[in-house]
Write a protein that holds these residues in place. Sequence first.
Motif, PDB file in Angstrom:
ATOM      1  N   VAL A 218      -6.503 -17.950  -8.383  1.00 25.58           N
ATOM      2  CA  VAL A 218      -6.070 -16.579  -8.101  1.00 25.58           C
ATOM      3  C   VAL A 218      -4.554 -16.602  -8.008  1.00 25.58           C
ATOM      4  CG1 VAL A 218      -6.200 -14.625  -6.511  1.00 25.58           C
ATOM      5  CG2 VAL A 218      -8.190 -16.120  -6.803  1.00 25.58           C
ATOM      6  N   ASN A 219      -3.875 -15.736  -8.756  1.00 26.14           N
ATOM      7  CA  ASN A 219      -2.421 -15.863  -8.835  1.00 26.14           C
ATOM      8  C   ASN A 219      -1.658 -14.995  -7.842  1.00 26.14           C
ATOM      9  OD1 ASN A 219      -2.588 -13.221  -9.958  1.00 26.14           O
ATOM     10  ND2 ASN A 219      -0.783 -13.621 -11.236  1.00 26.14           N
ATOM     11  N   ASN A 220      -2.329 -14.089  -7.130  1.00 25.60           N
ATOM     12  CA  ASN A 220      -1.619 -13.202  -6.207  1.00 25.60           C
ATOM     13  C   ASN A 220      -1.560 -13.834  -4.813  1.00 25.60           C
ATOM     14  OD1 ASN A 220      -0.925 -11.093  -4.367  1.00 25.60           O
ATOM     15  ND2 ASN A 220      -1.540  -9.574  -5.877  1.00 25.60           N
ATOM     16  N   PRO A 221      -0.364 -14.110  -4.288  1.00 24.15           N
ATOM     17  CA  PRO A 221      -0.258 -14.775  -2.980  1.00 24.15           C
ATOM     18  C   PRO A 221      -0.764 -13.930  -1.816  1.00 24.15           C
ATOM     19  CG  PRO A 221       1.903 -14.057  -3.743  1.00 24.15           C
ATOM     20  CD  PRO A 221       0.969 -13.873  -4.892  1.00 24.15           C
ATOM     21  N   LYS A 222      -0.845 -12.596  -2.001  1.00 18.56           N
ATOM     22  CA  LYS A 222      -1.353 -11.736  -0.936  1.00 18.56           C
ATOM     23  C   LYS A 222      -2.881 -11.649  -0.941  1.00 18.56           C
ATOM     24  CE  LYS A 222       0.272  -7.865   0.377  1.00 18.56           C
ATOM     25  NZ  LYS A 222       0.524  -8.187   1.798  1.00 18.56           N
ATOM     26  N   VAL A 232     -12.743 -12.440  -3.058  1.00 22.74           N
ATOM     27  CA  VAL A 232     -11.293 -12.258  -3.098  1.00 22.74           C
ATOM     28  C   VAL A 232     -10.980 -10.857  -2.593  1.00 22.74           C
ATOM     29  CG1 VAL A 232      -9.234 -12.198  -4.541  1.00 22.74           C
ATOM     30  CG2 VAL A 232     -11.072 -13.819  -5.068  1.00 22.74           C
ATOM     31  N   THR A 233     -10.037 -10.756  -1.660  1.00 19.96           N
ATOM     32  CA  THR A 233      -9.671  -9.469  -1.085  1.00 19.96           C
ATOM     33  C   THR A 233      -8.159  -9.270  -1.154  1.00 19.96           C
ATOM     34  OG1 THR A 233     -11.515  -9.603   0.490  1.00 19.96           O
ATOM     35  CG2 THR A 233      -9.792  -7.985   0.957  1.00 19.96           C
ATOM     36  N   LEU A 234      -7.750  -8.111  -1.651  1.00 18.05           N
ATOM     37  CA  LEU A 234      -6.334  -7.756  -1.711  1.00 18.05           C
ATOM     38  C   LEU A 234      -6.151  -6.448  -0.945  1.00 18.05           C
ATOM     39  CD1 LEU A 234      -3.430  -8.072  -2.801  1.00 18.05           C
ATOM     40  CD2 LEU A 234      -4.153  -6.771  -4.820  1.00 18.05           C
ATOM     41  N   ILE A 235      -5.262  -6.456   0.057  1.00 18.21           N
ATOM     42  CA  ILE A 235      -4.975  -5.260   0.848  1.00 18.21           C
ATOM     43  C   ILE A 235      -3.482  -4.969   0.750  1.00 18.21           C
ATOM     44  CG2 ILE A 235      -5.033  -4.197   3.126  1.00 18.21           C
ATOM     45  CD1 ILE A 235      -7.316  -6.065   3.856  1.00 18.21           C
ATOM     46  N   THR A 236      -3.147  -3.741   0.366  1.00 21.71           N
ATOM     47  CA  THR A 236      -1.750  -3.354   0.259  1.00 21.71           C
ATOM     48  C   THR A 236      -1.631  -1.852   0.492  1.00 21.71           C
ATOM     49  OG1 THR A 236       0.217  -3.457  -1.165  1.00 21.71           O
ATOM     50  CG2 THR A 236      -1.877  -2.988  -2.244  1.00 21.71           C
ATOM     51  N   ILE A 247       2.873  -6.709  -6.735  1.00 21.24           N
ATOM     52  CA  ILE A 247       1.983  -7.032  -5.625  1.00 21.24           C
ATOM     53  C   ILE A 247       0.549  -6.598  -5.923  1.00 21.24           C
ATOM     54  CG2 ILE A 247       2.102  -4.870  -4.277  1.00 21.24           C
ATOM     55  CD1 ILE A 247       2.587  -6.559  -1.809  1.00 21.24           C
ATOM     56  N   MET A 248       0.385  -5.691  -6.891  1.00 25.11           N
ATOM     57  CA  MET A 248      -0.952  -5.205  -7.258  1.00 25.11           C
ATOM     58  C   MET A 248      -1.561  -5.999  -8.407  1.00 25.11           C
ATOM     59  SD  MET A 248      -0.529  -1.071  -6.869  1.00 25.11           S
ATOM     60  CE  MET A 248       0.805  -0.952  -8.086  1.00 25.11           C
ATOM     61  N   ASN A 249      -0.809  -6.946  -8.959  1.00 28.23           N
ATOM     62  CA  ASN A 249      -1.342  -7.757 -10.061  1.00 28.23           C
ATOM     63  C   ASN A 249      -2.449  -8.675  -9.564  1.00 28.23           C
ATOM     64  OD1 ASN A 249       0.539  -6.609 -11.719  1.00 28.23           O
ATOM     65  ND2 ASN A 249       1.923  -8.377 -11.756  1.00 28.23           N
ATOM     66  N   LEU A 250      -3.443  -8.851 -10.392  1.00 25.60           N
ATOM     67  CA  LEU A 250      -4.534  -9.797 -10.092  1.00 25.60           C
ATOM     68  C   LEU A 250      -4.876 -10.564 -11.355  1.00 25.60           C
ATOM     69  CD1 LEU A 250      -7.053  -7.830  -7.836  1.00 25.60           C
ATOM     70  CD2 LEU A 250      -5.888  -9.961  -7.240  1.00 25.60           C
ATOM     71  N   LYS A 251      -4.792 -11.866 -11.270  1.00 26.66           N
ATOM     72  CA  LYS A 251      -5.244 -12.726 -12.362  1.00 26.66           C
ATOM     73  C   LYS A 251      -6.192 -13.761 -11.747  1.00 26.66           C
ATOM     74  CE  LYS A 251      -2.382 -13.873 -15.643  1.00 26.66           C
ATOM     75  NZ  LYS A 251      -1.232 -14.448 -16.391  1.00 26.66           N
ATOM     76  N   ILE A 252      -7.464 -13.564 -12.002  1.00 29.04           N
ATOM     77  CA  ILE A 252      -8.495 -14.413 -11.390  1.00 29.04           C
ATOM     78  C   ILE A 252      -9.290 -15.119 -12.484  1.00 29.04           C
ATOM     79  CG2 ILE A 252     -10.511 -14.470  -9.877  1.00 29.04           C
ATOM     80  CD1 ILE A 252      -9.503 -11.856  -8.631  1.00 29.04           C
ATOM     81  N   ASP A 253      -9.338 -16.426 -12.397  1.00 28.21           N
ATOM     82  CA  ASP A 253     -10.166 -17.231 -13.305  1.00 28.21           C
ATOM     83  C   ASP A 253     -11.376 -17.724 -12.519  1.00 28.21           C
ATOM     84  OD1 ASP A 253      -8.468 -17.563 -15.861  1.00 28.21           O
ATOM     85  OD2 ASP A 253      -7.052 -18.079 -14.254  1.00 28.21           O
TER      86      ASP A 253
END
Length: 254
Positions: A218-222, A232-236, A247-253
């Motif tokens: 997962v490439n997003n540090p947040k 995987v959870t992203l909160i912004t 900060i909204m980018n997500l690259k998940i393998d």
Amino acid sequence: MKKRYILFIFVIMLCFTSCVDIEEHYDFKLDGSCNVVYGFDMGRAISVFKNLLTDSAKSTAQFNLVKDTTMTFLAAMPDSLERKLNKDELAMAANSNLSIKMDLNKSVMKMSITHTAKTPAELQYYLQHLSKISMNSQLDAVTKNNKQARGFDAQQLISGQDYYQYEVTPHKFYRIVDKTKFNAFLKKTQNTLVMAKAMLIDMPYKVILNFAKPVKKVNNPKAVVSADRRHVTLITTMDDAIKNPSIMNLKIDF
């Protein structure tokens, strides 16, 4: 009559969108399918804005509607919009559900859009076309005719959100912000965003992705990855995104 009611629901939603809790849920299955849910909870917004309404507005039949209903997204569309969709867009709308819970007197206003994509390609198509179908200029026209929305065009905050570029395959989920489109979106919605900030309105945004097997990268540090690497959870917030769109980018393998 039903479609007039749905248009009223969207007008209410568009008036309050800038103070809404937005959650995206993705459930990826082993067979390559994915269940997607966009949830909008406008309870906090209703609490804030209904204090600005006159007693006569609060006493109207529309304001006192209580609803808990689910229908296909296609059934909720005005005929004028339906005629503009191509074959694939019509099929997508017919296979998506719109659920609404509404009781404005109790500050309840929730909406969700659900869809099951059978393949990664179908998921990518859905994500790239949802904004066009859900917030078309036909709804924009309705919003502009609504007195409560004048001076605060929150509709722009949704209809302009076509700045994501998606790449979805059986082993990856990539979502990247196109900064040129994002800057154009900010320019178009500048007045609305300034007003929202002046009114101490925040715009929280959460993305939750559940996988059938552990993710590899997962490439997003947040982004927060669960201990078993299946969630995987992203909160912004929009304010954070304005300062740093990536900060909204997500690259998940996976």
